[in-house]
Design a protein around this motif. Structure first.
Motif, PDB file in Angstrom:
ATOM      1  N   PRO A   1       0.824  -1.221   0.000  1.00  0.00           N
ATOM      2  CA  PRO A   1       0.000   0.000   0.000  1.00  0.00           C
ATOM      3  C   PRO A   1       0.856   1.269   0.000  1.00  0.00           C
ATOM      4  CG  PRO A   1      -0.838  -1.581   1.596  1.00  0.00           C
ATOM      5  CD  PRO A   1       0.468  -2.131   1.095  1.00  0.00           C
ATOM      6  N   ALA A   2       0.425   2.249  -0.763  1.00  0.00           N
ATOM      7  CA  ALA A   2       1.190   3.489  -0.952  1.00  0.00           C
ATOM      8  C   ALA A   2       1.531   4.163   0.370  1.00  0.00           C
ATOM      9  CB  ALA A   2       0.418   4.452  -1.853  1.00  0.00           C
ATOM     10  N   ARG A   3       0.607   4.175   1.299  1.00  0.00           N
ATOM     11  CA  ARG A   3       0.870   4.856   2.569  1.00  0.00           C
ATOM     12  C   ARG A   3       1.920   4.126   3.400  1.00  0.00           C
ATOM     13  NH1 ARG A   3      -4.130   2.482   3.247  1.00  0.00           N
ATOM     14  NH2 ARG A   3      -4.226   0.932   4.914  1.00  0.00           N
ATOM     15  N   GLU A   4       2.166   2.847   3.090  1.00  0.00           N
ATOM     16  CA  GLU A   4       3.165   2.073   3.822  1.00  0.00           C
ATOM     17  C   GLU A   4       4.499   2.008   3.090  1.00  0.00           C
ATOM     18  OE1 GLU A   4       1.515  -1.678   4.973  1.00  0.00           O
ATOM     19  OE2 GLU A   4      -0.294  -0.746   5.764  1.00  0.00           O
ATOM     20  N   TRP A   5       4.502   2.393   1.818  1.00  0.00           N
ATOM     21  CA  TRP A   5       5.720   2.297   1.020  1.00  0.00           C
ATOM     22  C   TRP A   5       6.843   3.163   1.592  1.00  0.00           C
ATOM     23  CZ3 TRP A   5       8.200  -0.892  -1.757  1.00  0.00           C
ATOM     24  CH2 TRP A   5       9.276  -0.476  -2.531  1.00  0.00           C
ATOM     25  N   VAL A   6       6.507   4.309   2.164  1.00  0.00           N
ATOM     26  CA  VAL A   6       7.522   5.196   2.754  1.00  0.00           C
ATOM     27  C   VAL A   6       8.281   4.452   3.849  1.00  0.00           C
ATOM     28  CG1 VAL A   6       7.889   7.338   4.050  1.00  0.00           C
ATOM     29  CG2 VAL A   6       6.237   7.278   2.191  1.00  0.00           C
ATOM     30  N   CYS A   7       7.568   3.693   4.669  1.00  0.00           N
ATOM     31  CA  CYS A   7       8.210   2.914   5.734  1.00  0.00           C
ATOM     32  C   CYS A   7       9.132   1.850   5.148  1.00  0.00           C
ATOM     33  CB  CYS A   7       7.157   2.242   6.616  1.00  0.00           C
ATOM     34  SG  CYS A   7       6.058   3.397   7.439  1.00  0.00           S
ATOM     35  N   VAL A   8       8.685   1.225   4.067  1.00  0.00           N
ATOM     36  CA  VAL A   8       9.486   0.199   3.392  1.00  0.00           C
ATOM     37  C   VAL A   8      10.760   0.827   2.827  1.00  0.00           C
ATOM     38  CG1 VAL A   8       9.546  -1.415   1.449  1.00  0.00           C
ATOM     39  CG2 VAL A   8       7.514  -1.281   2.896  1.00  0.00           C
ATOM     40  N   GLU A   9      10.616   1.970   2.172  1.00  0.00           N
ATOM     41  CA  GLU A   9      11.784   2.666   1.618  1.00  0.00           C
ATOM     42  C   GLU A   9      12.806   2.996   2.707  1.00  0.00           C
ATOM     43  OE1 GLU A   9      11.650   5.645  -1.785  1.00  0.00           O
ATOM     44  OE2 GLU A   9       9.608   5.727  -0.968  1.00  0.00           O
ATOM     45  N   CYS A  10      12.337   3.484   3.829  1.00  0.00           N
ATOM     46  CA  CYS A  10      13.234   3.834   4.936  1.00  0.00           C
ATOM     47  C   CYS A  10      13.973   2.605   5.449  1.00  0.00           C
ATOM     48  CB  CYS A  10      12.458   4.492   6.077  1.00  0.00           C
ATOM     49  SG  CYS A  10      11.868   6.136   5.694  1.00  0.00           S
ATOM     50  N   GLU A  11      13.249   1.504   5.607  1.00  0.00           N
ATOM     51  CA  GLU A  11      13.857   0.272   6.098  1.00  0.00           C
ATOM     52  C   GLU A  11      14.897  -0.252   5.103  1.00  0.00           C
ATOM     53  OE1 GLU A  11      14.768  -2.576   8.818  1.00  0.00           O
ATOM     54  OE2 GLU A  11      13.384  -0.908   9.125  1.00  0.00           O
ATOM     55  N   LEU A  12      14.582  -0.197   3.818  1.00  0.00           N
ATOM     56  CA  LEU A  12      15.535  -0.628   2.794  1.00  0.00           C
ATOM     57  C   LEU A  12      16.791   0.241   2.840  1.00  0.00           C
ATOM     58  CD1 LEU A  12      13.057  -1.258  -0.134  1.00  0.00           C
ATOM     59  CD2 LEU A  12      14.471  -3.008   0.973  1.00  0.00           C
ATOM     60  N   GLU A  13      16.597   1.544   2.963  1.00  0.00           N
ATOM     61  CA  GLU A  13      17.724   2.480   3.005  1.00  0.00           C
ATOM     62  C   GLU A  13      18.602   2.217   4.226  1.00  0.00           C
ATOM     63  OE1 GLU A  13      18.106   7.145   3.866  1.00  0.00           O
ATOM     64  OE2 GLU A  13      16.921   6.663   2.074  1.00  0.00           O
ATOM     65  N   GLN A  14      17.982   1.985   5.368  1.00  0.00           N
ATOM     66  CA  GLN A  14      18.740   1.708   6.590  1.00  0.00           C
ATOM     67  C   GLN A  14      19.531   0.402   6.479  1.00  0.00           C
ATOM     68  OE1 GLN A  14      15.901   1.787   9.789  1.00  0.00           O
ATOM     69  NE2 GLN A  14      15.678   4.014   9.692  1.00  0.00           N
ATOM     70  N   SER A  15      19.060  -0.500   5.643  1.00  0.00           N
ATOM     71  CA  SER A  15      19.735  -1.784   5.446  1.00  0.00           C
ATOM     72  C   SER A  15      20.648  -1.769   4.227  1.00  0.00           C
ATOM     73  CB  SER A  15      18.689  -2.893   5.303  1.00  0.00           C
ATOM     74  OG  SER A  15      17.911  -2.988   6.473  1.00  0.00           O
ATOM     75  N   ASP A  16      20.920  -0.570   3.710  1.00  0.00           N
ATOM     76  CA  ASP A  16      21.847  -0.360   2.591  1.00  0.00           C
ATOM     77  C   ASP A  16      21.396  -0.979   1.268  1.00  0.00           C
ATOM     78  OD1 ASP A  16      23.632   1.201   4.091  1.00  0.00           O
ATOM     79  OD2 ASP A  16      24.603  -0.603   4.887  1.00  0.00           O
ATOM     80  N   TYR A  17      20.096  -0.977   1.012  1.00  0.00           N
ATOM     81  CA  TYR A  17      19.572  -1.401  -0.287  1.00  0.00           C
ATOM     82  C   TYR A  17      19.130  -0.162  -1.052  1.00  0.00           C
ATOM     83  CZ  TYR A  17      19.446  -6.215   1.306  1.00  0.00           C
ATOM     84  OH  TYR A  17      19.800  -7.464   1.771  1.00  0.00           O
ATOM     85  N   LEU A  18      19.378  -0.162  -2.349  1.00  0.00           N
ATOM     86  CA  LEU A  18      18.907   0.908  -3.222  1.00  0.00           C
ATOM     87  C   LEU A  18      17.690   0.404  -3.976  1.00  0.00           C
ATOM     88  CD1 LEU A  18      22.354   2.005  -4.701  1.00  0.00           C
ATOM     89  CD2 LEU A  18      21.076   3.110  -2.853  1.00  0.00           C
ATOM     90  N   LEU A  19      16.774   1.293  -4.306  1.00  0.00           N
ATOM     91  CA  LEU A  19      15.556   0.888  -5.014  1.00  0.00           C
ATOM     92  C   LEU A  19      15.871   0.339  -6.397  1.00  0.00           C
ATOM     93  CD1 LEU A  19      13.052   3.694  -4.004  1.00  0.00           C
ATOM     94  CD2 LEU A  19      13.326   1.414  -3.030  1.00  0.00           C
ATOM     95  N   ARG A  20      17.017   0.687  -6.954  1.00  0.00           N
ATOM     96  CA  ARG A  20      17.385   0.174  -8.274  1.00  0.00           C
ATOM     97  C   ARG A  20      18.086  -1.185  -8.195  1.00  0.00           C
ATOM     98  NH1 ARG A  20      21.373   4.654  -7.906  1.00  0.00           N
ATOM     99  NH2 ARG A  20      23.349   3.672  -7.362  1.00  0.00           N
ATOM    100  N   ASP A  21      18.461  -1.628  -6.974  1.00  0.00           N
ATOM    101  CA  ASP A  21      19.053  -2.958  -6.818  1.00  0.00           C
ATOM    102  C   ASP A  21      18.051  -4.017  -7.251  1.00  0.00           C
ATOM    103  OD1 ASP A  21      21.309  -1.783  -5.733  1.00  0.00           O
ATOM    104  OD2 ASP A  21      20.778  -2.261  -3.657  1.00  0.00           O
ATOM    105  N   GLN A  22      18.554  -5.163  -7.651  1.00  0.00           N
ATOM    106  CA  GLN A  22      17.662  -6.246  -8.072  1.00  0.00           C
ATOM    107  C   GLN A  22      17.029  -6.935  -6.866  1.00  0.00           C
ATOM    108  OE1 GLN A  22      19.785  -8.977 -10.583  1.00  0.00           O
ATOM    109  NE2 GLN A  22      19.951  -7.506 -12.253  1.00  0.00           N
ATOM    110  N   ILE A  23      15.834  -7.432  -7.063  1.00  0.00           N
ATOM    111  CA  ILE A  23      15.144  -8.164  -6.005  1.00  0.00           C
ATOM    112  C   ILE A  23      15.993  -9.353  -5.560  1.00  0.00           C
ATOM    113  CG2 ILE A  23      13.129  -9.594  -5.501  1.00  0.00           C
ATOM    114  CD1 ILE A  23      11.490  -7.651  -7.260  1.00  0.00           C
TER     115      ILE A  23
END
Length: 77
Positions: free
Chosen positions: A43-65
């Motif tokens: 859900p869009a309203r939760e995506w911000v939380c997901v992005e933050c968690e990914l960033e804190q774990s050193d993942y970039l959105l362009r990295d492969q799944i």
């Protein structure tokens, strides 16, 4: 009358990995697609939380799944 409103879930990196692994196993997404594809399934309203968690774990959105779910257990080794 009670209004049920879902609050934003705190996503841990393990929850995100599990969701990504599930989507790959179901054939919904490919291991070779960028992580940002997951925003279509969260859900869009939760995506911000997901992005933050990914960033804190050193993942970039362009990295492969596949980079996100690199540690997999194989049943038929």
């Amino acid at each position: 009358m009670k209004t049920l409103e879902k609050t934003a879930t705190d996503y841990s990196i393990e929850m995100i990995k599990d969701e990504a692994r599930h989507l790959v196993e179901a054939g919904t997404v490919s291991r070779h697609q960028p992580i940002y594809i997951l925003c279509q399934y969260i859900p869009a309203r939760e995506w911000v939380c997901v992005e933050c968690e990914l960033e804190q774990s050193d993942y970039l959105l362009r990295d492969q799944i596949g980079d996100l779910i690199a540690c997999e257990n194989w049943d038929n080794d």
